[in-house]
Write a protein that holds these residues in place. Sequence first.
Motif, PDB file in Angstrom:
ATOM      1  N   ARG A   5       0.836  -1.204   0.000  1.00 28.05           N
ATOM      2  CA  ARG A   5       0.000   0.000   0.000  1.00 28.05           C
ATOM      3  C   ARG A   5       0.874   1.259   0.000  1.00 28.05           C
ATOM      4  O   ARG A   5       0.584   2.231  -0.697  1.00 28.05           O
ATOM      5  CB  ARG A   5      -0.933  -0.006   1.213  1.00 28.05           C
ATOM      6  N   GLN A   6       1.931   1.241   0.790  1.00 29.16           N
ATOM      7  CA  GLN A   6       2.818   2.399   0.865  1.00 29.16           C
ATOM      8  C   GLN A   6       3.476   2.678  -0.488  1.00 29.16           C
ATOM      9  O   GLN A   6       3.565   3.830  -0.922  1.00 29.16           O
ATOM     10  CB  GLN A   6       3.895   2.159   1.929  1.00 29.16           C
ATOM     11  N   VAL A   7       3.918   1.616  -1.157  1.00 30.14           N
ATOM     12  CA  VAL A   7       4.566   1.783  -2.462  1.00 30.14           C
ATOM     13  C   VAL A   7       3.553   2.252  -3.505  1.00 30.14           C
ATOM     14  O   VAL A   7       3.852   3.118  -4.342  1.00 30.14           O
ATOM     15  CB  VAL A   7       5.226   0.465  -2.904  1.00 30.14           C
ATOM     16  N   LEU A   8       2.334   1.709  -3.470  1.00 32.42           N
ATOM     17  CA  LEU A   8       1.297   2.136  -4.413  1.00 32.42           C
ATOM     18  C   LEU A   8       0.959   3.611  -4.217  1.00 32.42           C
ATOM     19  O   LEU A   8       0.817   4.371  -5.186  1.00 32.42           O
ATOM     20  CB  LEU A   8       0.051   1.271  -4.238  1.00 32.42           C
ATOM     21  N   GLU A   9       0.831   4.045  -2.968  1.00 31.40           N
ATOM     22  CA  GLU A   9       0.558   5.453  -2.686  1.00 31.40           C
ATOM     23  C   GLU A   9       1.728   6.329  -3.144  1.00 31.40           C
ATOM     24  O   GLU A   9       1.511   7.445  -3.656  1.00 31.40           O
ATOM     25  CB  GLU A   9       0.318   5.646  -1.184  1.00 31.40           C
ATOM     26  N   HIS A  34       8.184   2.212 -13.087  1.00 36.93           N
ATOM     27  CA  HIS A  34       9.559   2.040 -12.593  1.00 36.93           C
ATOM     28  C   HIS A  34       9.589   2.015 -11.067  1.00 36.93           C
ATOM     29  O   HIS A  34      10.357   1.244 -10.472  1.00 36.93           O
ATOM     30  CB  HIS A  34      10.439   3.180 -13.109  1.00 36.93           C
ATOM     31  N   ILE A  35       8.773   2.863 -10.426  1.00 42.38           N
ATOM     32  CA  ILE A  35       8.746   2.882  -8.954  1.00 42.38           C
ATOM     33  C   ILE A  35       8.210   1.560  -8.412  1.00 42.38           C
ATOM     34  O   ILE A  35       8.768   0.980  -7.471  1.00 42.38           O
ATOM     35  CB  ILE A  35       7.904   4.064  -8.456  1.00 42.38           C
ATOM     36  N   LEU A  36       7.140   1.057  -8.994  1.00 39.93           N
ATOM     37  CA  LEU A  36       6.571  -0.216  -8.538  1.00 39.93           C
ATOM     38  C   LEU A  36       7.546  -1.365  -8.763  1.00 39.93           C
ATOM     39  O   LEU A  36       7.681  -2.263  -7.927  1.00 39.93           O
ATOM     40  CB  LEU A  36       5.251  -0.475  -9.265  1.00 39.93           C
ATOM     41  N   ASP A  37       8.242  -1.337  -9.914  1.00 40.62           N
ATOM     42  CA  ASP A  37       9.250  -2.369 -10.194  1.00 40.62           C
ATOM     43  C   ASP A  37      10.403  -2.302  -9.194  1.00 40.62           C
ATOM     44  O   ASP A  37      10.915  -3.332  -8.737  1.00 40.62           O
ATOM     45  CB  ASP A  37       9.801  -2.198 -11.613  1.00 40.62           C
ATOM     46  N   ALA A  38      10.815  -1.081  -8.866  1.00 46.44           N
ATOM     47  CA  ALA A  38      11.965  -0.909  -7.980  1.00 46.44           C
ATOM     48  C   ALA A  38      11.721  -1.490  -6.595  1.00 46.44           C
ATOM     49  O   ALA A  38      12.655  -1.948  -5.928  1.00 46.44           O
ATOM     50  CB  ALA A  38      12.315   0.576  -7.873  1.00 46.44           C
ATOM     51  N   PHE A  39      10.456  -1.485  -6.164  1.00 48.26           N
ATOM     52  CA  PHE A  39      10.112  -2.048  -4.851  1.00 48.26           C
ATOM     53  C   PHE A  39       9.584  -3.483  -4.970  1.00 48.26           C
ATOM     54  O   PHE A  39       8.943  -3.988  -4.049  1.00 48.26           O
ATOM     55  CB  PHE A  39       9.090  -1.150  -4.155  1.00 48.26           C
ATOM     56  N   HIS A  40       9.832  -4.089  -6.122  1.00 41.46           N
ATOM     57  CA  HIS A  40       9.541  -5.518  -6.336  1.00 41.46           C
ATOM     58  C   HIS A  40       8.059  -5.854  -6.181  1.00 41.46           C
ATOM     59  O   HIS A  40       7.706  -6.894  -5.607  1.00 41.46           O
ATOM     60  CB  HIS A  40      10.382  -6.378  -5.376  1.00 41.46           C
ATOM     61  N   ILE A  41       7.193  -4.958  -6.685  1.00 40.98           N
ATOM     62  CA  ILE A  41       5.772  -5.274  -6.766  1.00 40.98           C
ATOM     63  C   ILE A  41       5.580  -6.077  -8.047  1.00 40.98           C
ATOM     64  O   ILE A  41       5.724  -5.558  -9.164  1.00 40.98           O
ATOM     65  CB  ILE A  41       4.907  -3.996  -6.802  1.00 40.98           C
ATOM     66  N   GLY A  42       5.282  -7.340  -7.919  1.00 39.32           N
ATOM     67  CA  GLY A  42       5.319  -8.226  -9.075  1.00 39.32           C
ATOM     68  C   GLY A  42       4.154  -8.121 -10.024  1.00 39.32           C
ATOM     69  O   GLY A  42       4.296  -8.312 -11.230  1.00 39.32           O
ATOM     70  N   GLU A  43       2.982  -7.824  -9.536  1.00 39.57           N
ATOM     71  CA  GLU A  43       1.780  -7.833 -10.373  1.00 39.57           C
ATOM     72  C   GLU A  43       1.045  -6.502 -10.210  1.00 39.57           C
ATOM     73  O   GLU A  43       0.508  -6.198  -9.154  1.00 39.57           O
ATOM     74  CB  GLU A  43       0.863  -8.992  -9.948  1.00 39.57           C
ATOM     75  N   PHE A  44       1.041  -5.717 -11.273  1.00 38.88           N
ATOM     76  CA  PHE A  44       0.374  -4.411 -11.196  1.00 38.88           C
ATOM     77  C   PHE A  44      -0.060  -3.955 -12.579  1.00 38.88           C
ATOM     78  O   PHE A  44       0.414  -4.449 -13.607  1.00 38.88           O
ATOM     79  CB  PHE A  44       1.308  -3.365 -10.573  1.00 38.88           C
ATOM     80  N   ASN A  45      -0.989  -3.000 -12.590  1.00 41.29           N
ATOM     81  CA  ASN A  45      -1.442  -2.343 -13.817  1.00 41.29           C
ATOM     82  C   ASN A  45      -1.583  -0.857 -13.544  1.00 41.29           C
ATOM     83  O   ASN A  45      -2.093  -0.455 -12.492  1.00 41.29           O
ATOM     84  CB  ASN A  45      -2.795  -2.897 -14.285  1.00 41.29           C
ATOM     85  N   VAL A  46      -1.122  -0.057 -14.480  1.00 40.14           N
ATOM     86  CA  VAL A  46      -1.200   1.404 -14.362  1.00 40.14           C
ATOM     87  C   VAL A  46      -1.845   1.956 -15.617  1.00 40.14           C
ATOM     88  O   VAL A  46      -1.440   1.624 -16.738  1.00 40.14           O
ATOM     89  CB  VAL A  46       0.204   2.032 -14.183  1.00 40.14           C
TER      90      VAL A  46
END
Length: 255
Positions: A5-9, A34-46
Amino acid sequence: MTQDRQVLELAGHAGQILLENGAEIYRVQETMTHILDAFHIGEFNVYVISNGIFATVNEHRDDALSLVRHVPLGSVNLSRIDAVNDISRRICEGRLGAEEAERELLEAERLTPERPVVHVLACGLGAAGFCCLFGGSLLDGVAAFPIGMVLQLYLFASARRNAHFMPFIWGSLLVTLLSGAASMLLGCFDFGRVVIGGIIPLVPGVSFTTSIREFFNGDYLSGVIHMIAALLTAMCIALGVCGGVALVRLMGGAV
């Protein structure tokens, strides 16, 4: 707050600052990715459009998270865009944690490119320069200079009211009336050229150019949003100038 949640925010905050300060749609999406990748969030959509951000992480898990933010169209501030780009690069290099990056984003959000007096002088110089560029004499440019400065002072005052289109109507009306007054009192200025130079700072050139760029990038919805905003702004400017010309004629000015 969980780490995801912190990384998404954090990513949403960075994207919001970029979007509301005039960054391209693809740049906003890439920065968030790039920010989500850097914190190793594996599954996301933007997904980003001109006035909104939509993002999800962990879609197929029980702890799925989503983020939706409305971002009103704003003016361009390259200082803030550059600051967010620098923060994003340092996040990707592993030199910034989530909490520290959030603190720096809050600082970037408050950056101003220059002092108000520089804005006022630049608006005056822009009005004078474009007046001469569109066929006005040096004397016409001298007349447009203070009118441009007065316009910028009005825009500063109107910014506090958070109105979207009315400042363009009243601003162009103010420029036209001041140009008419200068022409009637001194009689040595080209009324039309001074008006053209004075209203140039209001012209939505950035919005129009951005809309064309979004069309070429395939972001058709964002392109339409920017195009409509540019056309409505141009209509407001035309309305203000027409009203000003009518008032100048009523006062006996030569138009």
